[in-house]
Structure formats: structure tokens, C-alpha cells
Design an enzyme around this catalytic site. Structure first.
Site, PDB file in Angstrom:
ATOM      1  N   GLU B  60       0.821  -1.214   0.000  1.00 29.47           N
ATOM      2  CA  GLU B  60       0.000   0.000   0.000  1.00 29.47           C
ATOM      3  C   GLU B  60       0.853   1.262   0.000  1.00 29.47           C
ATOM      4  O   GLU B  60       0.485   2.270  -0.613  1.00 29.47           O
ATOM      5  CB  GLU B  60      -0.959   0.001   1.193  1.00 29.47           C
ATOM      6  CG  GLU B  60      -2.132  -0.962   1.068  1.00 29.47           C
ATOM      7  CD  GLU B  60      -1.762  -2.413   1.330  1.00 29.47           C
ATOM      8  OE1 GLU B  60      -0.631  -2.658   1.804  1.00 29.47           O
ATOM      9  OE2 GLU B  60      -2.585  -3.299   1.064  1.00 29.47           O
ATOM     10  N   HIS B 129     -11.271  -5.552   8.149  1.00 32.81           N
ATOM     11  CA  HIS B 129     -12.097  -5.388   6.953  1.00 32.81           C
ATOM     12  C   HIS B 129     -13.361  -4.583   7.234  1.00 32.81           C
ATOM     13  O   HIS B 129     -14.255  -4.534   6.392  1.00 32.81           O
ATOM     14  CB  HIS B 129     -12.504  -6.752   6.379  1.00 32.81           C
ATOM     15  CG  HIS B 129     -11.372  -7.511   5.771  1.00 32.81           C
ATOM     16  ND1 HIS B 129     -10.313  -7.988   6.514  1.00 32.81           N
ATOM     17  CD2 HIS B 129     -11.130  -7.888   4.489  1.00 32.81           C
ATOM     18  CE1 HIS B 129      -9.475  -8.630   5.712  1.00 32.81           C
ATOM     19  NE2 HIS B 129      -9.950  -8.580   4.483  1.00 32.81           N
TER      20      HIS B 129
END
Lengths: 372, 324
Positions: B60, B129
Site C-alpha cells: 500500500e 475489513h
């Protein structure tokens, strides 16, 4: 044999000019260079060192808040900087004053952030020299992104000398432990990007010796990522130039990334706030002083190129003039106004921040005789 | 006017911007052939090529760091972070580089980078998540932070975010991806940073955003059956905040409840409460209340419906505000 019995080969230190000033050849990195060109490199080295010394002095006089000296690393920086073509892009850390010099960035421009009158403030695209990046290694990913743009613009492997573009990303032995640097290696390798990673191993990350960062020579890390790595004598401007040229050429032609480890030494403190006597020995400093990047070129010029005293005297005068100009210009770098922090937070200013600014203006104007 | 899901609206917005501007690139994990784990980029790589819809290596920080470099080179990248809880490896690049670069260059280099982040819970997922990290980014100068609650806003706000010359963190309420709504692609959109009154009322104001707007509207409908008219505001923009719209409403209702999934302490509700008491002090009939996630890590999914704000918890807060 056991896996752990494997000993990596001793690094081959690429050198084209010995510490004694003797020109030597390396079979893989021939360098065709005239004595005039070597003289010009010598001038770069001397002027960069003089600028750097002046900046350190300005910090001691209270004119700068901080200075990160490049003393001892001039050859590593000038060798790489002079290998760049005008279309190439460079991504420095905060110590590449020698590269800035080669990219025609006015040394005074670099002083702003160290004086505390700006956070950098120059346009990276004006001299193809990115803003100094203080968080270690972050700029290597910026170099990768920039190189992705280069590829998409069709500026790699076209065969046109003035079009094909390479990206030179600087970092140090300390930053080599950062995740960003390792991610940058992976991205550049996976997409075969035209990036040359240029690690100045100056042996010290503030007080931590390079052995803290790695159990293999840093250049050997490249092989694990799938691209070539070389170690060059970072105090040999000719070797740094030759190897950088080669790596940048290969990047421009589409052969992908390279890691260059310029093996050098930070002769000064990490910054003017540091005290290296707490963690390293004077002996070490003396050893490296014998490998000085400037003295060896001077020895060559005097002995082999017949450069006379007139040249050195003229260069001394030029150095002093440069130092004086920097000194004067530094003192005239004025503080930004108290409202300036609001100016460039956004390209499209928000009503919210405009209102906060207006409130601050009212506050400032509430003092008698104030006018903003 | 057509009816589409939020996912389809986001896809249409990306397609629209990619067609309009060759400098717009999409990058992220699995955004190519797969179309993203939520299929938001479905079909884009096929139509725009692998060099404009880029399957990134799995890092990321690399996604955002390279977007910064692309922006220096004149590109307009749209990054996808796969899930809210995966944005943290990129935190340094977002906060120290992306947010500060324009300022560092004295305005000479723009950072027109959009970072799309599916966020929030309610989908029965494993750890990392279901998070709501918006306050970290709203706290950071140099970023703009927005979130959509319906397909029409998803379409227009993403287009506006990509067109914006500043970095925009674009939070997408993943549990609302498949809810459908009308999208008028010929309409004149509202300004990106304007809050919307989505249900008028006179008794109390509910401020919500992203996934909680639908919940707040459900709460307002339930309250109406009990005779209370709640005004519901979809905040839409978390930085900057359209404080005027909220203050205007509270001046009328005198009561405010802020709802979000994120933990309450130092969340968006804290900032909104501070601003409203500063500007509407004499209009307030009750303390401003916050309904949000507890100050715990997001729980295992089997109990997430208990943990997340729901209609009952919102109404409980409304009752407390009304009876004060």
C-alpha cells in the site's frame, strides 16, 4: 554444506582513480574523459565543499537552524549528478547538495528549509531535482511513480538521445532498512522501470553503524530483487561518474533498474545537532581522510595533467566569492509572514480554512498598530 | 436518469474520468482482470489497457508513494486501497508526502490524487475489513475527505474528487455498494463539500454520513411514527465540513445527535459538537450527543450488529436529547 556456511564473495570496489591520484582502468567500466573534464569535476567538488562549509558556518553563527553536511560525499554526489542528462529526474534525500549543484539549483535555494523560512519551496520540475525529503526512503517510491509516468510517456527505449529518460533515486545506508526502499526495489523490478537506485553508504545512520542495517554488503541486495547491484568507490568521482552513466544509459534504453552502492564516509556529523565523538573513533576518521575525494583529483591534476598553480589560485578566489554570495544571500532570506501557512495547503482553498485565516487576520489586527 | 447500484455508479464515474482525461490512471490491488474485490473497476482494464488500470505489487505504501511520483510527472492517479484496515502501511505516504507536497513546493506541484477506500462494517468480515479510519485523515491538513451514501452521490462525488487538484480520500460505504438508486448523469451536481438535508424535521437534528445515513433515515421514519420529526443531514464531506448547514439545522431544532460507525472518542462527532456549541450555543436545548462505535477494536463479526450504531441506539440518544 549447510546453507549458513555460504559466504558471499568479497565486494569488488570499482575504482578509476586511486586515493593517491593514480588513474586506473576497470575492465567493465571504461571511462573516456579528458583532463579538461576532470578539471571541471574538480571545480565542482571544491565549490560544493566550500558551499557546504559555509552553510555549516552559517549554522554556527545562528543564521541557519540546522545543516546536514555532505562533507566527504562530494565525489559520490558530483559523479552521479554529472551523469544525468537534462531530461533525467533526480530524487534526493536532504543531503544531496552536490547533486543540486550539478542540476543548477542555486545553493541559496537549499538554505531556506534549514534557515526555517520555507519547507523546501522550489519547483522539482524546474531543475529536475525533487524537493528534499526528510522521511527516510519515501522519495524512492516517488521516483518509482515518476518512472511509471516516464514509461507511459514513451520516454524509454525510443533510441532518441534527448527523449529517453532515467530517474535517479538517492538514499542512504540507514534508509536501506526502510520498507519504502524495499517496496521501491520490488516495483521497479516488477515493471522494469528506468530507475537507478543510488545508495550512498556513508557508514553511519546518525550513531548506528552500517552493520546495524545489513549482514551483506548493501549492493548485493539487488540480486534478490532481480536487478544488478554494484559497489563503487564513492570517494572516486570518476568511478561514480562512469558507473552512474552506465546505469542511467541502461535505464534509458529500457533495461530496467540498477542499485549503485557508493561506498563513502560521512566526514562530518549527521547534522549540526549531532555529536559523532560519542559513537565513533578518531582513527576511523583519519583512515577515511586519506581517501579524501578531492585530494586525489588534485594530485592527478598536478602530477598527470599539468594543471598549474594559477588554476588553483583562481578556483580559491571563485570559492571565496561563492561563499560570500551565499553568506550575504542567506542573511537576506526573510521570514515568511504569519499568514503564509494558509497559502498553499490546498490548490483549491476551502471555505473552512479561508475562514480560519480570516479569524487569525482579525486577531492580528486587534493589536494596536498592526497591519496585515 | 437511470437506476444503478453504488458499485455501478462508482464504476461509471471512473470510466467517465478516464475517457475525459488520459492522465487519469487507476491503480491498486486486483483492479485489473478481477475488477477489484468489490468489482468497482470491473471492465476498465479491458477498455483502457494495463498501463492505465494497473495491478500494483502488493504494497500500500508503494501504491500511494508511486501515485505521488506520478503526480509530480503530471498524472492524476486514482488509487484503490482494498479495505479500510489496509490503509495503514500507506499512512506515512498519505500524511507526510501526499498531504504536504503541494504546500512544501509553495503551490508549484499539485497532488491531484484520489484514494478510494471501502470502509465500515456490517459485512460479516474478518479483522481489518470493517473499520472506519476517517478521523485520522480528516485531522490531516492538506487532505480532503469525503464519503458518499447513495449511488447518485457516489457517481458525482467520485467524478469531482478525481477532478479536484488536491488529494482526496474517498470513503465508500462497502455495505451499501449493492443498494440501488437513481443516478442522473446529466444533472448539475452539488458542490463536493456541501452537506445535504436528506429529510427535513423540526424536533432534533441527526447528522450522519456514509453507511449511517440509511440507518439515520430509518431512525427518523421510526421516530415519526412516535410523533417526532427528525431532520437528517448527510454530511458528505468530512474535511472540510459544511458547518453552516449543520448549524442552520440545529438553530431550528435545538437538538443534535451525531452518528457514525467510528469509535466516538475524537471521532467526527467530537469535531461537529465542538463547532456547533461554538456557533449555536444559545439555540441548544440539550447537550449534543454522539452515537458511534465503542472505544474498542472492531468486534468479531457475529456480534458486529450489536456493536454498530443501529436504529434503536440512535432513537435512545434522540429520546435523551428530547427529554433533556
Amino acid at each position: 554444506m549447510s546453507l549458513h556456511g555460504h559466504v558471499p564473495p568479497e565486494p569488488d570496489l570499482i575504482q578509476l582513480l586511486t586515493p593517491e591520484g593514480i588513474r586506473v582502468e576497470h575492465p567493465d567500466f571504461p571511462l573516456s574523459i579528458t583532463d579538461d573534464e576532470i578539471t571541471s569535476l574538480y571545480r565542482d567538488l571544491v565549490l560544493v565543499r566550500r558551499f557546504d562549509a559555509e552553510a555549516t558556518a552559517l549554522q554556527r553563527q545562528g543564521e541557519l537552524g540546522l545543516w546536514a553536511s555532505c562533507l566527504g560525499q562530494e565525489a559520490a554526489q558530483v559523479g552521479a549528478g554529472r551523469a544525468l542528462r537534462s531530461q533525467d529526474m533526480s530524487f534526493p534525500t536532504y543531503r544531496e547538495h552536490g547533486v543540486a549543484w550539478c542540476q543548477d539549483v542555486d545553493p541559496v535555494t537549499l538554505l531556506g528549509m534549514f534557515r526555517g523560512v520555507s519547507l523546501g519551496g522550489w519547483n522539482p520540475n524546474e531543475n529536475n531535482f525533487n524537493l528534499y525529503t526528510i522521511v527516510l526512503g519515501a522519495q524512492t517510491l516517488h521516483a518509482v511513480g515518476y518512472a511509471m509516468g516516464v514509461v507511459r510517456d514513451g520516454a524509454v527505449g525510443s533510441g532518441e538521445k534527448d527523449r529517453d529518460t532515467a530517474v535517479l533515486a538517492f538514499f542512504g545506508d540507514g534508509a536501506s532498512s526502510q520498507g519504502d526502499v524495499n517496496e521501491a526495489f520490488i516495483w521497479a523490478a516488477a515493471a522494469n522501470l528506468p530507475v537507478v537506485f543510488y545508495c550512498q553508504n556513508n557508514q553511519w545512520a546518525i550513531s548506528e553503524a552500517v552493520e546495524r542495517q545489513s549482514r551483506v554488503p548493501l549492493f548485493q541486495r539487488a540480486s534478490g530483487f532481480g536487478f544488478p547491484g554494484v559497489r563503487v568507490d564513492g570517494n572516486d568521482v570518476l568511478a561514480c561518474l562512469a558507473v552512474s552513466r552506465q546505469a542511467l544509459d541502461e535505464a534509458r534504453s529500457g533495461q530496467g533498474p540498477t542499485l549503485i552502492e557508493a561506498y563513502t564516509y560521512r566526514m562530518g556529523a549527521h547534522t549540526t545537532s549531532d555529536d559523532p565523538t560519542r559513537y565513533r573513533l578518531t582513527d576511523e576518521l583519519e583512515t577515511w581522510r586519506l581517501r579524501d575525494p578531492i585530494e586525489r583529483v588534485r594530485a592527478y591534476l598536478v602530477r598527470e595533467a599539468g594543471v598549474g598553480q594559477d588554476f588553483f589560485d583562481a578556483l580559491d578566489a571563485e570559492s571565496e566569492a561563492l561563499a560570500e554570495r551565499i553568506r550575504e544571500a542567506c542573511r537576506t532570506l526573510t521570514d515568511p509572514g504569519p499568514l503564509s501557512p494558509f497559502d498553499h495547503v490546498y490548490a483549491e482553498q476551502t471555505d473552512e480554512l479561508a475562514a480560519q485565516r480570516a479569524g487569525y487576520v482579525d486577531y492580528l489586527n486587534s493589536f494596536e498598530g498592526a497591519g496585515h | 436518469m437511470s437506476t444503478m447500484s453504488m458499485a455501478a455508479a462508482l464504476n461509471a464515474a471512473l470510466r467517465n474520468r478516464m475517457e475525459a482525461d488520459p492522465k487519469v490512471l487507476v491503480m491498486g490491488l486486483d483492479v485489473g482482470k478481477l475488477g477489484g474485490v468489490f468489482r468497482i473497476t470491473d471492465g476498465l482494464q479491458k477498455d483502457f489497457g494495463e498501463d492505465r488500470v494497473i495491478d500494483a505489487p502488493l504494497g500500500e505504501s508503494g501504491i500511494v508513494g508511486s501515485a505521488v511520483g506520478l503526480a509530480i510527472r503530471g498524472y492524476r492517479p486514482v488509487c484503490e486501497i482494498q479495505f479500510d484496515g489496509f490503509v495503514y502501511p500507506a499512512f506515512d505516504q498519505i500524511v507526510c508526502q501526499l498531504a504536504k507536497f503541494h504546500n512544501r513546493s509553495l503551490g508549484q506541484v499539485k497532488m491531484p490524487v484520489t484514494i478510494r477506500i471501502p470502509y465500515g462494517g456490517g459485512i460479516g468480515a474478518v479483522e481489518h475489513h470493517s473499520e472506519s479510519p476517517e478521523a485520522y485523515f480528516a485531522h490531516t491538513a492538506g487532505l480532503k475527505v469525503v464519503t458518499c451514501s447513495n449511488p447518485s452521490d457516489a457517481y458525482w462525488m467520485l467524478r469531482q474528487a478525481i477532478e479536484c487538484d488536491d488529494p482526496v480520500i474517498f470513503f465508500e460505504p462497502k455495505r451499501r455498494y449493492w443498494a440501488k438508486g437513481d443516478v442522473d448523469t446529466d444533472a448539475r451536481p452539488a458542490p463536493l463539500h456541501k452537506a445535504h438535508v436528506v429529510r427535513p424535521g423540526r424536533d432534533a437534528t441527526l447528522v450522519a454520513y456514509g453507511p449511517m445515513v440509511a440507518t439515520a433515515l430509518d431512525a427518523a421514519r421510526a421516530a415519526a411514527e412516535d410523533g417526532s420529526e427528525l431532520e437528517v443531514i448527510d454530511l458528505r464531506s468530512l474535511s472540510p465540513i459544511d458547518t453552516d448547514t449543520v448549524v442552520q439545522s440545529v438553530t431550528k431544532t435545538g437538538r443534535l445527535v451525531v452518528v457514525h460507525e467510528a469509535s466516538v472518542t475524537l471521532g467526527m462527532g467530537a469535531e461537529i459538537a465542538a463547532r456547533v456549541q461554538e456557533r449555536a450555543f444559545y439555540s441548544l436545548e440539550a447537550p449534543i450527543l454522539r452515537v458511534g462505535g465503542f472505544d474498542t477494536p472492531y468486534p468479531p463479526s457475529r456480534i458486529e450488529e450489536e456493536w454498530l450504531p443501529d436504529v434503536d441506539r440512535i432513537l435512545d440518544a434522540v429520546d435523551r436529547a428530547l427529554s433533556y
